[in-house]
Motif scaffolding. Structure first.
Motif, PDB file in Angstrom:
ATOM      1  N   LYS A 407       0.843  -1.192   0.000  1.00 56.20           N
ATOM      2  CA  LYS A 407       0.000   0.000   0.000  1.00 56.20           C
ATOM      3  C   LYS A 407       0.882   1.247   0.000  1.00 56.20           C
ATOM      4  CE  LYS A 407      -3.982  -1.934   2.478  1.00 56.20           C
ATOM      5  NZ  LYS A 407      -4.860  -1.797   3.672  1.00 56.20           N
ATOM      6  N   ILE A 408       0.464   2.259  -0.745  1.00 54.35           N
ATOM      7  CA  ILE A 408       1.221   3.505  -0.836  1.00 54.35           C
ATOM      8  C   ILE A 408       0.266   4.652  -1.062  1.00 54.35           C
ATOM      9  CG2 ILE A 408       1.599   3.278  -3.330  1.00 54.35           C
ATOM     10  CD1 ILE A 408       4.352   4.591  -2.910  1.00 54.35           C
ATOM     11  N   VAL A 409       0.665   5.849  -0.596  1.00 55.12           N
ATOM     12  CA  VAL A 409      -0.063   7.074  -0.927  1.00 55.12           C
ATOM     13  C   VAL A 409       0.732   7.738  -2.047  1.00 55.12           C
ATOM     14  CG1 VAL A 409      -0.954   9.276  -0.103  1.00 55.12           C
ATOM     15  CG2 VAL A 409      -0.818   7.324   1.459  1.00 55.12           C
ATOM     16  N   PRO A 410       0.369   7.494  -3.311  1.00 52.48           N
ATOM     17  CA  PRO A 410       1.161   8.031  -4.428  1.00 52.48           C
ATOM     18  C   PRO A 410       1.087   9.552  -4.477  1.00 52.48           C
ATOM     19  CG  PRO A 410      -0.399   6.323  -5.152  1.00 52.48           C
ATOM     20  CD  PRO A 410      -0.795   6.737  -3.778  1.00 52.48           C
ATOM     21  N   LEU A 411       1.999  10.144  -5.210  1.00 48.52           N
ATOM     22  CA  LEU A 411       2.008  11.594  -5.375  1.00 48.52           C
ATOM     23  C   LEU A 411       0.663  12.071  -5.910  1.00 48.52           C
ATOM     24  CD1 LEU A 411       5.538  12.019  -6.948  1.00 48.52           C
ATOM     25  CD2 LEU A 411       4.823  12.835  -4.699  1.00 48.52           C
ATOM     26  N   GLY A 412       0.001  12.935  -5.147  1.00 46.33           N
ATOM     27  CA  GLY A 412      -1.252  13.531  -5.603  1.00 46.33           C
ATOM     28  C   GLY A 412      -2.451  12.603  -5.564  1.00 46.33           C
ATOM     29  N   ARG A 413      -2.354  11.448  -4.867  1.00 47.04           N
ATOM     30  CA  ARG A 413      -3.476  10.503  -4.808  1.00 47.04           C
ATOM     31  C   ARG A 413      -3.710  10.043  -3.375  1.00 47.04           C
ATOM     32  NH1 ARG A 413      -4.198   7.682 -10.163  1.00 47.04           N
ATOM     33  NH2 ARG A 413      -2.734   8.656 -11.616  1.00 47.04           N
ATOM     34  N   SER A 476       6.042   8.323  -2.553  1.00 48.48           N
ATOM     35  CA  SER A 476       4.914   8.594  -1.681  1.00 48.48           C
ATOM     36  C   SER A 476       4.703  10.102  -1.550  1.00 48.48           C
ATOM     37  CB  SER A 476       5.166   7.995  -0.296  1.00 48.48           C
ATOM     38  OG  SER A 476       4.219   8.481   0.629  1.00 48.48           O
ATOM     39  N   ASP A 477       3.462  10.489  -1.423  1.00 46.01           N
ATOM     40  CA  ASP A 477       3.134  11.895  -1.202  1.00 46.01           C
ATOM     41  C   ASP A 477       3.696  12.380   0.130  1.00 46.01           C
ATOM     42  OD1 ASP A 477       1.460  13.941  -2.695  1.00 46.01           O
ATOM     43  OD2 ASP A 477       0.662  14.179  -0.666  1.00 46.01           O
ATOM     44  N   LYS A 478       3.939  11.445   1.041  1.00 37.57           N
ATOM     45  CA  LYS A 478       4.465  11.782   2.376  1.00 37.57           C
ATOM     46  C   LYS A 478       5.801  12.495   2.292  1.00 37.57           C
ATOM     47  CE  LYS A 478       6.142   9.586   6.643  1.00 37.57           C
ATOM     48  NZ  LYS A 478       6.247   8.327   7.415  1.00 37.57           N
ATOM     49  N   THR A 479       6.656  12.105   1.335  1.00 26.48           N
ATOM     50  CA  THR A 479       8.013  12.647   1.257  1.00 26.48           C
ATOM     51  C   THR A 479       8.202  13.557   0.039  1.00 26.48           C
ATOM     52  OG1 THR A 479       8.752  10.678   0.040  1.00 26.48           O
ATOM     53  CG2 THR A 479       8.955  10.643   2.442  1.00 26.48           C
ATOM     54  N   LYS A 480       7.109  14.103  -0.456  1.00 26.77           N
ATOM     55  CA  LYS A 480       7.126  14.951  -1.648  1.00 26.77           C
ATOM     56  C   LYS A 480       8.062  16.148  -1.482  1.00 26.77           C
ATOM     57  CE  LYS A 480       3.862  17.891  -4.217  1.00 26.77           C
ATOM     58  NZ  LYS A 480       2.448  18.311  -4.255  1.00 26.77           N
ATOM     59  N   SER A 529       3.286  28.511  -4.396  1.00 27.51           N
ATOM     60  CA  SER A 529       1.946  28.431  -4.962  1.00 27.51           C
ATOM     61  C   SER A 529       0.972  28.058  -3.856  1.00 27.51           C
ATOM     62  CB  SER A 529       1.913  27.366  -6.063  1.00 27.51           C
ATOM     63  OG  SER A 529       2.101  26.086  -5.498  1.00 27.51           O
ATOM     64  N   ASP A 530      -0.324  28.217  -4.121  1.00 24.19           N
ATOM     65  CA  ASP A 530      -1.327  27.879  -3.113  1.00 24.19           C
ATOM     66  C   ASP A 530      -1.228  26.416  -2.727  1.00 24.19           C
ATOM     67  OD1 ASP A 530      -2.204  30.459  -3.175  1.00 24.19           O
ATOM     68  OD2 ASP A 530      -3.832  30.065  -4.594  1.00 24.19           O
ATOM     69  N   THR A 531      -1.050  25.563  -3.728  1.00 18.22           N
ATOM     70  CA  THR A 531      -0.986  24.125  -3.447  1.00 18.22           C
ATOM     71  C   THR A 531       0.199  23.806  -2.556  1.00 18.22           C
ATOM     72  OG1 THR A 531      -1.949  23.692  -5.601  1.00 18.22           O
ATOM     73  CG2 THR A 531      -0.879  21.840  -4.491  1.00 18.22           C
ATOM     74  N   GLU A 532       1.352  24.391  -2.890  1.00 17.95           N
ATOM     75  CA  GLU A 532       2.550  24.117  -2.105  1.00 17.95           C
ATOM     76  C   GLU A 532       2.431  24.698  -0.707  1.00 17.95           C
ATOM     77  OE1 GLU A 532       5.576  24.055  -5.905  1.00 17.95           O
ATOM     78  OE2 GLU A 532       5.006  25.915  -4.922  1.00 17.95           O
ATOM     79  N   ALA A 533       1.799  25.853  -0.585  1.00 13.51           N
ATOM     80  CA  ALA A 533       1.609  26.449   0.734  1.00 13.51           C
ATOM     81  C   ALA A 533       0.757  25.551   1.617  1.00 13.51           C
ATOM     82  CB  ALA A 533       0.962  27.830   0.605  1.00 13.51           C
TER      83      ALA A 533
END
Length: 592
Positions: A407-413, A476-480, A529-533
């Motif tokens: 199981k993984i939390v992929p980037l952006g998912r 993983s999105d965790k370590t983005k 950016s807003d998303t990064e903030a």
């Protein structure tokens, strides 16, 4: 009717032809029956796919020979993987010539010999002039072809583990025969003697600017009684393995089970127990003279004119932090189960990146994509993953899990099982291709075929039990990586070779230094950016952390060593070692 029957039996070939694919993998339970129906060979239609760069046919107990037409029909092949089949006792017809081939994996077959006409191809002209990696492990080879050095003159990695060899051909160790060979693995054979001429392998002795490879010699679990003293003439050897041999020198036998490579080479250099004391003393004097000369050169450099100082300020600086200098070094433990999936991994920590201004982050991500396209050969040779170090808790575990258990939390998912993620990406890829009316898919969808037929998927797991990397697909999105990221953990994994990982890590770190220098020199303006903030929850860089950045100073990137060990704690690789980041470019300075 015949063409229709072939299309029905081999839909992968029809799809690859229609989409003009450059990669093709054939595996799975239905492959056996189809190959058996084709007479134990690959179907001739496969050899009409002249655009192929990567071909893998694995796990087929019916495949006894590739079949005629491979060399003529697939001249652009870069990687040919025919592992875990039933090839043997020879190759009929012979494999080459394949002028562009760099990676050849024939492991896990039933090969007994590779004589002229039933082997890798002709020696004159060389059948495999660009071959870098040859894997013949897990076969039944009783001897190697004497013309191997002429057939594959640019060979860098040779894996002969798990065969029936009792000797190496003399031609293998002739001066100039294989000048780039830096990794030789022949464990689990019947070798009785190792020729002193092995010291003629130049890349085991000296790290060249062009290759920057890891020197490794593995002859464990053979029938050797002596290790030639000439091996001490290979001071650049980083790893030697002689466990499982009954050596006459009992002290040396103990050393190969517990001592570092450097100690073993020194023991051989002074002639064994009690030998070479006078010689060692004389060489000690020579070393002192050498150190004195180095000090004088250093003083001369430090006393240079302002022009030299200005030139030095323009250079990219990389400072290597040794693992002994780090109070809490990061360690990657490797589980044995990953060996059959994606066995090679190298890690490093880089501190001091400045990604906040302007397009710095975009340049970094673009550079990573370009490395994947070029050096990594579209991820078929290796895969890079970059992580925000602050989000990681070590030690890390590199292993393999069944697709339904990973199981993984992929980037952006959202969190998803690897099995479902791959299926989802496959559907997205096909839909994207149809919508854009393209022949090929784009993005990470291009790499899904690399997992076809795999019982287990590779993964990197942190101390919290979270999967932070699923190569070659996603992180993983965790370590983005974010604009506020300054300290990164880098990983490079490969199914091809350790040397590939280290070469690509060198290139990645060099590119990071160039990006950092450009960012500091140009002082771009930019904001989150807003998303990064949202992802960083209002955390911004401490101004004190980046004083040198604000001043435009030439602050070095710090590269911390990361150790990769097996589950017993024995060292497999450390990066960067003394021979890594051996960059001769005039604009780079590496401080060790």
């Amino acid at each position: 009717m015949a063409v229709a029957a072939v299309s029905e039996a081999w839909p992968e070939l029809e799809l690859a032809e229609r989409e003009r694919r450059r990669e093709l993998l054939l595996t799975g339970p239905g492959l056996d029956e189809r190959v058996r129906a084709a007479g134990g060979r690959l179907p001739p239609r496969l050899f009409t796919l002249s655009l192929l760069h990567y071909l893998e046919v694995s796990g087929c107990g019916s495949l006894r020979e590739p079949g005629p037409g491979l060399a003529q029909g697939l001249p652009q092949l870069h990687s040919l993987v025919l592992r875990r089949n039933a090839l043997g006792p020879g190759l009929s017809p012979e494999l080459g010539p394949l002028p562009a081939l760099r990676v050849l994996d024939l492991s896990g077959n039933a090969l007994e010999a590779l004589p002229p006409g039933q082997g890798l191809g002709p020696a004159e002209p060389p059948a495999l002039p660009q071959l870098q990696s040859l894997n013949l492990s897990g076969n039944r080879l009783r001897e190697l072809p004497a013309d191997l050095p002429r057939c594959a003159p640019r060979l860098q990695t040779l894996n002969l583990t798990g065969n029936c060899l009792d000797a190496f051909p003399a031609t293998l160790f002739q001066p100039g025969a294989l000048p780039l060979l830096s990794e030789l693995a022949a464990a689990d054979n019947c070798l009785r003697e190792l020729s002193p001429d092995i010291a003629n392998l130049a890349s085991l002795k000296l790290l060249s600017e062009a290759t920057r490879l890891t020197q490794t010699l593995d002859l464990s679990n053979n029938q050797l009684s002596e290790i030639p003293a000439a091996l001490a003439d290979c001071p650049k050897l980083k790893e030697i393995h002689f466990k499982g041999n009954k050596l006459r020198d009992k002290r040396l036998e103990k050393m190969v089970h517990g001592c570092q490579t450097k100690s073993i080479l020194e023991y051989l250099r002074v002639g064994g127990r009690g030998g070479g004391k006078g010689r060692a003393k004389a060489e000690g004097t020579e070393k002192e003279e050498s150190r004195k000369k180095k000090r004088e050169k250093k003083q001369k450099r430090e006393g240079g004119e302002g022009e030299e100082e200005l030139e030095a300020a323009r250079r990219l600086l990389l400072r290597v932090l040794h693992v002994s200098e780090n109070p809490a070094p990061l360690v990657v433990n490797v589980h044995p189960e990953v060996r059959d999936v994606r066995p090679f991994i190298v890690g490093a920590i880089v501190r001091g990146m400045y990604l906040e201004p302007g397009n710095a982050l975009k340049r970094f991500l673009t550079a990573q994509t370009k490395l994947h396209e070029d050096l990594c050969e579209k991820r078929t040779a290796a895969t890079i993953a970059t992580h925000d170090l602050k989000a990681i808790r070590g030690p890390l575990l590199y292993g393999a899990r069944p697709p339904q258990d990973l199981k993984i939390v992929p980037l952006g998912r959202r969190e998803i099982k690897a099995k479902d993620l791959v299926r989802q990406l496959q559907l997205e890829a096909e839909e994207q291709r149809k919508q854009k009316k393209r022949q090929n898919v784009s993005g990470l969808h291009r790499y899904l075929h690399l997992l076809d037929g795999k019982d287990n998927y590779p993964c990197l797991v942190d101390a919290d039990g979270d999967v932070i990397s699923f190569p070659p697909i996603t992180n993983s999105d965790k370590t983005k990586i974010k604009k506020t990221t300054t300290d990164l953990f880098l990983e490079v994994t490969s199914a091809t070779s350790l040397q590939m990982c280290k070469d690509i890590m060198d290139a990645l770190i060099l590119k990071m230094a160039e990006i950092n220098k450009y960012t500091l020199d140009n002082k771009e303006e930019g904001s989150l950016s807003d998303t990064e903030a949202d992802t960083v929850s209002g955390q911004f860089l401490d101004p004190k952390t980046n004083e040198s950045a604000e001043k435009g100073g030439n602050s070095p990137l710090v590269v911390e060593q990361v150790r990769v060990v097996d589950m017993e704690g024995s060292l497999k690789v450390v990066y960067p070692s003394k021979t890594d980041l051996d960059i001769a470019a005039s604009h780079i300075t590496v401080i060790r």
